[in-house]
Design a protein around this motif. Structure first.
Motif, short mmCIF file in Angstrom:
data_model
loop_
_atom_site.label_atom_id
_atom_site.label_comp_id
_atom_site.label_asym_id
_atom_site.label_seq_id
_atom_site.Cartn_x
_atom_site.Cartn_y
_atom_site.Cartn_z
N LEU A 435 -41.79 -46.06 -23.27
CA LEU A 435 -42.44 -46.24 -24.56
C LEU A 435 -42.39 -45.00 -25.44
O LEU A 435 -42.92 -45.02 -26.56
CB LEU A 435 -43.90 -46.67 -24.35
N HIS A 436 -41.76 -43.95 -24.94
CA HIS A 436 -41.70 -42.69 -25.70
C HIS A 436 -40.27 -42.14 -25.72
O HIS A 436 -40.01 -41.04 -25.22
CB HIS A 436 -42.66 -41.66 -25.10
N PRO A 437 -39.33 -42.89 -26.28
CA PRO A 437 -37.95 -42.38 -26.33
C PRO A 437 -37.80 -41.13 -27.19
O PRO A 437 -36.78 -40.44 -27.11
CB PRO A 437 -37.16 -43.56 -26.91
N PHE A 438 -38.82 -40.83 -28.01
CA PHE A 438 -38.78 -39.59 -28.79
C PHE A 438 -38.69 -38.36 -27.90
O PHE A 438 -38.10 -37.34 -28.29
CB PHE A 438 -40.02 -39.51 -29.69
N ARG A 439 -39.24 -38.47 -26.72
CA ARG A 439 -39.24 -37.32 -25.81
C ARG A 439 -37.86 -37.17 -25.16
O ARG A 439 -37.64 -37.49 -24.00
CB ARG A 439 -40.32 -37.50 -24.76
N MET A 440 -36.95 -36.69 -25.94
CA MET A 440 -35.56 -36.55 -25.52
C MET A 440 -35.34 -35.24 -24.78
O MET A 440 -36.25 -34.41 -24.65
CB MET A 440 -34.63 -36.65 -26.74
N THR A 441 -34.09 -35.04 -24.36
CA THR A 441 -33.73 -33.81 -23.68
C THR A 441 -33.80 -32.64 -24.67
O THR A 441 -33.24 -32.74 -25.78
CB THR A 441 -32.30 -33.91 -23.12
N PRO A 442 -34.44 -31.57 -24.35
CA PRO A 442 -34.48 -30.41 -25.25
C PRO A 442 -33.07 -29.92 -25.57
O PRO A 442 -32.14 -30.06 -24.77
CB PRO A 442 -35.27 -29.36 -24.46
N PHE A 443 -32.91 -29.32 -26.74
CA PHE A 443 -31.61 -28.75 -27.12
C PHE A 443 -31.83 -27.33 -27.59
O PHE A 443 -32.89 -26.97 -28.11
CB PHE A 443 -30.93 -29.61 -28.19
N ASN A 444 -30.78 -26.52 -27.41
CA ASN A 444 -30.89 -25.10 -27.76
C ASN A 444 -29.68 -24.57 -28.53
O ASN A 444 -29.51 -23.36 -28.66
CB ASN A 444 -31.10 -24.25 -26.51
N ALA A 445 -28.84 -25.46 -29.03
CA ALA A 445 -27.68 -25.03 -29.82
C ALA A 445 -27.29 -26.15 -30.77
O ALA A 445 -27.58 -27.33 -30.54
CB ALA A 445 -26.51 -24.67 -28.92
N VAL A 446 -26.63 -25.75 -31.86
CA VAL A 446 -26.13 -26.70 -32.84
C VAL A 446 -24.62 -26.49 -32.95
O VAL A 446 -24.14 -25.35 -32.90
CB VAL A 446 -26.81 -26.51 -34.20
N GLY A 447 -23.88 -27.58 -33.06
CA GLY A 447 -22.42 -27.44 -33.10
C GLY A 447 -21.74 -28.49 -33.95
O GLY A 447 -22.30 -29.57 -34.23
N LEU A 448 -20.52 -28.16 -34.39
CA LEU A 448 -19.65 -29.08 -35.10
C LEU A 448 -18.39 -29.25 -34.27
O LEU A 448 -17.67 -28.28 -34.02
CB LEU A 448 -19.29 -28.53 -36.49
N GLU A 449 -18.15 -30.46 -33.79
CA GLU A 449 -16.95 -30.75 -33.01
C GLU A 449 -16.27 -31.91 -33.71
O GLU A 449 -16.70 -33.06 -33.64
CB GLU A 449 -17.35 -31.12 -31.57
N LEU A 450 -15.19 -31.60 -34.48
CA LEU A 450 -14.65 -32.54 -35.44
C LEU A 450 -13.14 -32.62 -35.39
O LEU A 450 -12.45 -31.66 -35.02
CB LEU A 450 -15.08 -32.13 -36.86
N TRP A 451 -12.65 -33.77 -35.77
CA TRP A 451 -11.23 -34.00 -36.07
C TRP A 451 -11.18 -34.59 -37.47
O TRP A 451 -11.92 -35.51 -37.79
CB TRP A 451 -10.62 -34.96 -35.06
N SER A 452 -10.30 -34.07 -38.30
CA SER A 452 -10.25 -34.55 -39.67
C SER A 452 -8.82 -34.52 -40.19
O SER A 452 -8.05 -33.60 -39.89
CB SER A 452 -11.14 -33.70 -40.58
N MET A 453 -8.48 -35.55 -40.97
CA MET A 453 -7.19 -35.58 -41.66
C MET A 453 -7.30 -34.97 -43.06
O MET A 453 -6.33 -34.97 -43.81
CB MET A 453 -6.69 -37.02 -41.77
N SER A 454 -8.48 -34.46 -43.40
CA SER A 454 -8.68 -33.79 -44.69
C SER A 454 -9.17 -32.37 -44.44
O SER A 454 -9.90 -32.11 -43.48
CB SER A 454 -9.70 -34.55 -45.54
N SER A 455 -8.80 -31.48 -45.30
CA SER A 455 -9.19 -30.07 -45.16
C SER A 455 -10.27 -29.70 -46.16
O SER A 455 -10.66 -30.50 -47.02
CB SER A 455 -7.96 -29.17 -45.35
N ASP A 456 -10.74 -28.47 -46.05
CA ASP A 456 -11.71 -27.88 -46.99
C ASP A 456 -13.01 -28.67 -47.07
O ASP A 456 -13.58 -28.88 -48.15
CB ASP A 456 -11.10 -27.74 -48.38
N ILE A 457 -13.51 -29.09 -45.91
CA ILE A 457 -14.84 -29.71 -45.85
C ILE A 457 -15.87 -28.59 -45.80
O ILE A 457 -15.82 -27.72 -44.94
CB ILE A 457 -14.97 -30.63 -44.64
N PHE A 458 -16.79 -28.59 -46.74
CA PHE A 458 -17.74 -27.50 -46.95
C PHE A 458 -19.09 -27.85 -46.32
O PHE A 458 -19.65 -28.92 -46.59
CB PHE A 458 -17.90 -27.26 -48.46
N PHE A 459 -19.60 -26.96 -45.45
CA PHE A 459 -20.92 -27.11 -44.83
C PHE A 459 -21.81 -25.95 -45.27
O PHE A 459 -21.32 -24.83 -45.41
CB PHE A 459 -20.82 -27.11 -43.30
#
Length: 568
Positions: A435-459
């Motif tokens: 009843l509490h799926p909000f209680r997920m696995t803790p995380f300690n990093a943020v990442g971008l793992e991407l494949w793209s056919m377009s370039s110059d995507i700005f974050f």
């Protein structure tokens, strides 16, 4: 008439004001140096001043007056300078990155190799750079740019401390600008799960994550992902749960080449919101609006249950007591010749419908041994052109009134019908209730793992917090400033209309009708009316005296005659 004249004046003045309002935009579109005013930047300065982000020098520049010079030639006004100030995180936060230092010192570019991929594309060798937007309205506002196309990219950074799902919400937000548009590729972020073997140098697609969130597109499929990995409390295995698709149209976010703010809000009561540019585009509950559902069914169909051989699923059956009527003729044809039809007069029975072309000539290279006997091609018989028909006449066919077709017994309700068979239900051995799926696995990093056919995507302006007001303040200082600058630089109504007409020339017809039609109506309204016939000169003379006019004299003579007639 006086009221009508006033209405005409008001309508003409209104039309004139509309035309005058469009002239500056049209002149600016044509590059008139006298009217080339960058009002957009002035509006940005006003918004910056309200935020307290304009320096004293800028205020002097805005408020100061330019000293008149001897040269009286018209000059364009000084364009106010917009000063960019990097957002500063305030309040509780776990990660804040604006890239305005111009480096990737706190980020780790993956050196891993993707499994199950061809050798020439397996490595995560896509390039990352920190630079300004190509069409930046705020010089100095830098961001992370995905530079390569058709390559794997992976980059990540540690949080200040792990995020633990407890009694406070999770707010994740960042900005994306598809500077070259997007053909096929993603711009989503992954929140990497806190595990003992997490190595950012080896960040790949299979690295465990807790949440994946952000835009993704391929072809005409526009997605805005929210995926979380839920741990089965019985087996310990993880399963991806996908939020329902947004009802909003997402197309413009991928095509307008503007910077958009993507925000995910996840609350301890299991509710979630997904926002784009601070507008909710999707919302729901982790227990109800994800696929597959978090909790499995309490009962399942028994896999060992089998349908009995004598189970009757037929709702209707043929009547066993039905018999074919004696007069039922199954051999009667569906159509018969029309006995009432008669051959039209002038029908040429002896003339064929087609004849050999009398003008055809056998080709010189025709070889009868190889090609067979030559025959002239067939052409319509000219004798039949004026006749109702040629050849042997046949009666037309009509539907046979006695045709019944093949006899079949009528259908009746099946007295032995048992319904559609279904396996019986049994308790689900894999059932659990979280009843509490909000209680997920803790995380300690943020990442971008991407494949793209377009370039110059700005974050830009990544931010993770458990305080919504703190996240909104960061958004105002970062994305809000971009929005104000981009909005001020947008063309006015007249410029937009001209640009649209350049792409779609038929719009000129609409514009002309929009202006010309009201003008014609105004002229008709103001200039039409009953024409007065000028009075003859004699009429003016009659008005000066009491002498009766001709029509009055005739009436008086007529009245004098009537008493005389009565006396007679």
């Amino acid at each position: 008439m006086e009221l009508k004249a006033r209405l005409c004046v008001v309508l003409l003045l209104a039309l004139g004001l509309v035309c005058v309002s469009l002239v500056p935009g049209i002149r600016a579109q044509q590059g008139d140096p006298e009217e080339d005013l960058d009002l957009g930047d002035m509006e940005v300065e006003d918004e910056l001043d309200q935020m307290g982000m304009v320096g004293e020098e800028d205020e002097e520049l805005l408020d100061g007056e330019v000293e008149p010079e001897e040269d009286t030639a018209p000059k364009a006004p000084v364009v106010p300078k917009v000063t960019y100030k990097a957002p500063e995180p305030m309040g509780e936060h776990f990660f804040a990155e604006s890239f305005d230092r111009g480096t990737l010192d706190s980020w780790v570019v993956s050196k891993a190799k993707k499994e199950d991929a061809d050798e020439d594309i397996a490595r995560y060798d896509g390039q990352w750079e920190v630079e300004d937007l190509k069409d930046s309205k705020l010089p100095g506002d830098k961001g992370l740019v995905l530079k390569s196309r058709a390559k794997h990219h992976a980059i990540s950074a540690q949080l200040l401390r792990p995020f633990i799902f407890d009694t406070k919400p999770l707010i994740v937000q960042y900005e994306v600008n598809f500077q070259n548009g997007i053909d096929c590729g993603g711009a989503y972020v992954k929140l990497l799960s806190q595990t003992p073997d997490l190595d950012l140098d080896q960040f790949v697609d299979k690295t465990p994550y807790t949440i994946m969130f952000g835009p993704d597109k391929c072809g005409e499929d526009y997605k805005l992902h929210f995926i979380f990995r839920h741990k089965n409390p019985k087996t310990g295995e993880y399963e991806e749960k996908h939020a329902k698709k947004p009802d909003a149209d997402l197309r413009s976010y991928y095509t307008d080449k503007k910077t958009h703010l993507y925000t995910l809000v996840l609350n301890p009561d299991n509710s979630f919101e997904i926002l784009v540019d601070q507008t909710v585009v999707n919302s729901g509950n982790l227990l109800k609006d994800v696929t597959p559902p978090v909790n499995p069914s309490a009962e399942i169909e028994d896999p060992d249950d089998q349908k009995p051989e004598d189970w009757d699923e037929r709702p209707k059956i043929q009547d066993p007591d039905a018999t074919k009527p004696e007069d039922w003729d199954e051999d009667a044809p569906a159509q018969v010749p029309d006995e009432a039809a008669t051959k039209p007069d002038g029908w040429l029975d002896d003339e064929p419908e087609y004849i050999s072309d009398p003008e055809a000539v056998k080709p010189e290279d025709w070889d009868e041994d190889m090609d067979g006997e030559w025959e002239a091609p067939q052409v319509p018989n000219p004798a039949c052109e004026t006749a109702p028909g040629c050849g042997a006449w046949q009666r037309p066919v009509v539907d046979n009134p006695n045709y019944k077709g093949k006899w079949k017994p009528s259908m009746i309700d099946n007295p032995n019908y048992q319904g559609m068979w279904k396996p019986r239900k049994i308790a689900n051995p894999a059932f659990f209730e979280d009843l509490h799926p909000f209680r997920m696995t803790p995380f300690n990093a943020v990442g971008l793992e991407l494949w793209s056919m377009s370039s110059d995507i700005f974050f830009d302006n990544f931010f993770i917090s458990n305080e919504r007001l703190t996240a909104e303040r960061w958004a105002t200082d970062g994305w809000g400033l971009k929005k104000a600058a981009e909005g001020a630089a947008e063309p006015g109504l007249a410029t937009q209309m001209l640009s649209a007409a350049e792409e779609r020339p038929w719009l000129w017809v609409v514009y002309v009708l929009t202006v010309a039609l009201p003008l014609v109506l105004i002229l008709v309204f103001c200039c039409s009316g009953k024409k007065k016939t000028p009075a003859p000169a004699a009429a003016a003379e009659y008005k000066k005296t009491d002498e009766p006019q001709p029509d009055v004299k005739e009436e008086e003579e007529e009245q004098q005659k009537r008493p005389l007639l009565r006396k007679r």
